[in-house]
Design an enzyme around this catalytic site. Structure first.
Site, PDB file in Angstrom:
ATOM      1  CG  ASN A  10       4.164  38.852  31.907  1.00 44.62           C
ATOM      2  OD1 ASN A  10       4.390  38.866  33.980  1.00 44.62           O
ATOM      3  ND2 ASN A  10       2.492  38.040  32.044  1.00 44.62           N
ATOM      4  CB  CYS A  12      -2.680  41.729  27.348  1.00 44.83           C
ATOM      5  SG  CYS A  12      -2.392  44.178  27.104  1.00 44.83           S
ATOM      6  NE  ARG A  13      -1.386  38.017  23.457  1.00 45.46           N
ATOM      7  CZ  ARG A  13      -0.186  38.397  22.619  1.00 45.46           C
ATOM      8  NH1 ARG A  13      -0.363  37.209  21.246  1.00 45.46           N
ATOM      9  NH2 ARG A  13       0.840  38.796  22.643  1.00 45.46           N
TER      10      ARG A  13
HETATM   11  P1  4NP Z   1      -0.081  40.734  25.340  1.00 46.10           P
HETATM   12  O1  4NP Z   1       0.114  42.639  24.825  1.00 46.10           O
HETATM   13  O2  4NP Z   1       1.449  40.414  24.563  1.00 46.10           O
HETATM   14  O3  4NP Z   1      -1.217  40.599  25.616  1.00 46.10           O
HETATM   15  O4  4NP Z   1       1.185  41.119  27.521  1.00 46.10           O
HETATM   16  C1  4NP Z   1       1.486  43.575  24.181  1.00 46.10           C
HETATM   17  C2  4NP Z   1       1.459  44.193  25.494  1.00 46.10           C
HETATM   18  C3  4NP Z   1       2.702  45.420  24.968  1.00 46.10           C
HETATM   19  C4  4NP Z   1       3.205  45.333  23.563  1.00 46.10           C
HETATM   20  C5  4NP Z   1       2.530  44.278  22.568  1.00 46.10           C
HETATM   21  C6  4NP Z   1       1.851  43.100  23.332  1.00 46.10           C
HETATM   22  N1  4NP Z   1       3.984  45.971  23.689  1.00 46.10           N
HETATM   23  O5  4NP Z   1       4.294  46.109  22.605  1.00 46.10           O
HETATM   24  O6  4NP Z   1       3.978  47.471  24.492  1.00 46.10           O
END
Ligand code: 4NP
Length: 155
Positions: A10, A12-13
């Site tokens: 929560n 980035c995407r």
């Molecule tokens: P998101 O990206 O799922 O698009 O917010 C990520 C942000 C952090 C992590 C993995 C994906 N992480 O492992 O901390």
């Protein structure tokens, strides 16, 4: 009508998906609220990744006020549609469902695009800026279609 965008962290995407869709719906004057959450809890309370804030900014969308939170089973009651960014998000969400009605709310956001073999929004966290551009373009295209559907009263 309430729509929830879900990814892993929560930061980035799904914050991008929330910001882009809310902006498009607002421009059409539609009274639909969009929120986002992560299946994981590592970043709870944090602002979106600076690269996500920057790419949104480039296209006139402000996501800097958002704060990460973790997906909760109560979200199944709260939201009408739950969009997962990838297959792993989808199975993590479905694992928390308590009924078939819950499961029916969950979709892959890129299924809205009807493009074969490209139905996962790639995780841009460990990559460079070009990953965020790609994610933005995919989400922008999907959110455009979702907005058109909502304008036509469809789901
Ligand atoms: P998101 O990206 O799922 O698009 O917010 C990520 C942000 C952090 C992590 C993995 C994906 N992480 O492992 O901390």
């Amino acid at each position: 009508m309430k729509i929830l965008m879900v990814c892993l962290g929560n930061i980035c995407r799904s914050p991008l998906a929330e910001g882009v869709l809310q902006e498009k719906l607002n421009r059409k004057g539609l009274d639909i609220k969009v929120d986002s959450a992560g299946t994981g809890g590592w970043h709870v309370g944090q602002r979106p990744d600076l690269r996500a804030i920057a790419i949104a900014n480039k296209y006139g969308v402000d996501i800097s006020h958002q704060k990460a939170r973790q997906f909760s089973p109560t979200d199944f009651q709260e939201f009408d549609i739950i969009y997962a960014m990838d297959g792993s998000n989808l199975s993590d969400i479905v694992a928390l469902a308590k009924s078939s009605e819950d499961i029916e709310k969950v979709r892959l956001i890129l299924d809205e695009l009807n493009v074969e073999n490209n139905n996962y929004v790639p995780d841009p966290y460990y990559g460079g800026d070009e990953g965020f551009e790609k994610v933005y373009q995919l989400l922008d295209a999907a959110c455009e279609i979702i907005t058109k559907k909502m304008c036509n009263g469809k789901r």
